[in-house]
Design an enzyme around this catalytic site. Structure first.
Site, PDB file in Angstrom:
ATOM      1  CB  SER A 261      10.757   4.965  86.362  1.00 39.50           C
ATOM      2  OG  SER A 261      10.201   3.674  86.159  1.00 39.50           O
ATOM      3  CE  LYS A 262      16.192  -0.884  82.202  1.00 42.14           C
ATOM      4  NZ  LYS A 262      17.758  -0.514  81.343  1.00 42.14           N
TER       5      LYS A 262
END
Length: 494
Positions: A261-262
């Protein structure tokens, strides 16, 4: 409804051959999972001699990020994933941007209503509910409206959405190339929104319409869409269309329990390039996240993109999640860096060398071959070469090396012998410096290390350097090399 228009749309669809599509939303940078989807989609097309289509899915206007479409183009090009049809190239089934196709979706939604597979819903819902289709089907009175009642309310200007009409009983079975056949109870499926109040389609509707009209034969997407696949099947069946081959890929994970996940700080493709990784290494590694070559290639790790296109087969895709390991990527990248030709390595290294070394007269082309075997990423260059710009402060302990049999005392003696020899050189070349220092060790009946180690320490102020005493002296130039040797002598004499 007038069916001629629909027949004309059908006539435009390319027939024969494999056609795949990558259909990203322009909502930010390309994360690793998206890149892998693009890779598999491209590889399936190229392996089969088919067409790879780029489509921009921008119907979720609230999440659009300015410049994101350009990032998508740039990333695909850097990775070598050329497309045959797309927004910039055009093609036989354009336009290739969903908001430019918005007039299509309403017609197909109304056709589905006419066929009894969708219905007008006039209930007051929040926008998020419309997007998710989150509601109790049995409690929705609009599902039971007669066509005449619904048409009358539409004609009166009442706001509505169009929902898919899922069969109340029975099951739906779909087939996936990775996960096999999956059957679900229709009672577990919601009547998802197909067309929103603003007349824009939801993602789940638009991609079915576009995939059919663009002749897409293989659809690659994340396994999170497995739960939507039965509803996609029912849409295809409602229109009487052939269902494409589904290829659902398990997620790319940061560890055993968490997806990448960014928002959690996991790198995007752009981040990895900024971290000093080569695009070719990223492509090679990401392809192997969830896919394994088979047969004669089963033990190989390193492939060019062309080789991957030749051997890629859907059967090698795994059901199991893949863990993204930055250390493994570093291993791949180091191998790619070492395999570069000297010219290609210098071309890539030059910006990093210039950032680290500002001193005029330093020949960066002499430094590049020294750091090439010692780099895992481009960012490893600067810390290795910063001493060329300025001699750091260092401890005399660096002169003490057990294997070289050097200590502070004999290092000072060595530098005192070296200084006049180097001062007397009329030619400051690698060969001349090398012969002078080796000749001095022979005359003094010392091992080479007793001379070379003190010189390298005085020139660099570091325990580890790319290149030895001769290379460093040559690159620094006579004046600076002699200055540093004198400084070393002064420090040792204190």
């Amino acid at each position: 409804m007038e069916l001629n228009w629909f027949e004309e749309m059908e006539a435009r669809i390319p027939k024969g051959g494999v056609r795949t599509r990558f259909a990203p939303s322009p909502t930010g940078y390309m994360h690793v999972g998206n890149l892998r989807t693009a890779l598999y989609t491209w590889l399936i097309a190229r392996h089969s001699g088919g067409a790879f289509i780029l489509r921009i899915e921008d119907t979720d206007q609230g999440r659009l990020v300015e410049g994101a479409t350009e990032v998508i183009y740039a990333t695909l090009r850097k990775c070598g994933l050329t497309w045959d049809e797309g927004p910039d190239l055009g093609g036989p089934v354009g336009p290739y941007i969903q908001t430019q196709r918005r007039d299509l979706y309403g017609k197909y939604a109304r056709l589905l209503v006419e066929r009894g597979h969708a219905y007008y819903c006039f209930c007051e819902k929040t926008e998020s509910e419309e997007d998710s289709g989150d509601f109790d089907r049995g409690a929705d009175p609009c599902r039971a409206l007669t066509p005449e009642e619904a048409e009358a309310r539409v004609a009166a200007g009442e706001p509505y959405v169009i929902r898919q009409k899922i069969p109340s009983e029975g099951t739906t079975t779909f087939s996936d190339a990775v996960f096999g056949e999956i059957t679900v109870e229709n009672s577990t499926l919601d009547d998802q929104v197909l067309l929103k109040r603003d007349s824009l389609p939801t993602y789940n509707f638009a991609n079915v319409i576009d995939d059919h009209l663009m002749g897409i034969t293989h659809v690659v997407r994340g396994s999170e869409y497995l739960s939507s696949a039965p509803k996609y099947n029912l849409l295809y069946q409602g229109f009487g269309w052939k269902v494409p081959t589904y290829i659902h890929c398990s997620p790319v994970m940061r560890d055993q329990h968490n997806k990448m996940s960014k928002r959690k700080g996991d790198p995007s493709y752009e981040d990895l390039i900024a971290m000093g990784y080569l695009s070719e290494a990223v492509v090679n590694y990401v392809t192997l996240l969830g896919w394994s070559p088979r047969g004669a290639y089963a033990e190989r790790e390193f492939f060019t993109l062309a080789e991957l296109a030749e051997i890629f087969d859907i059967g090698g895709i795994s059901k199991s999640p893949a863990i993204f390991d930055l250390e493994k990527l570093k291993y791949f990248n180091a191998s790619y860096l070492r395999a570069l030709s000297p010219a290609d390595f210098y071309a890539g290294a030059e910006p990093y060398l210039k950032q680290a070394i500002k001193t005029p007269g330093i020949d960066l082309k002499l430094i590049a071959p020294l750091v090439q075997p010692r780099c895992d990423t481009w960012l490893d260059i600067a810390p290795q070469v910063d001493f060329f710009d300025a001699l750091p402060e260092y401890s005399n302990e660096l002169y003490c090396h057990k294997k070289m049999k050097t200590n502070e005392e004999n290092s000072l003696e060595a530098l005192e012998q070296v200084l006049p020899v180097l001062e007397g050189l009329t030619e400051w070349s690698y060969g001349a410096i090398h012969d002078a220092l080796i000749g001095l060790a022979q005359r003094l009946e010392l091992k080479n290390g007793r001379i070379m180690w003190p010189v390298r320490t005085a020139l660099s102020g570091k325990a580890v350097t790319p290149g030895g005493a001769v290379e460093l002296a040559h690159i620094l130039g006579k004046e600076e090399a002699l200055r540093r040797i004198r400084l070393g002598m002064a420090q040792l004499a204190k």
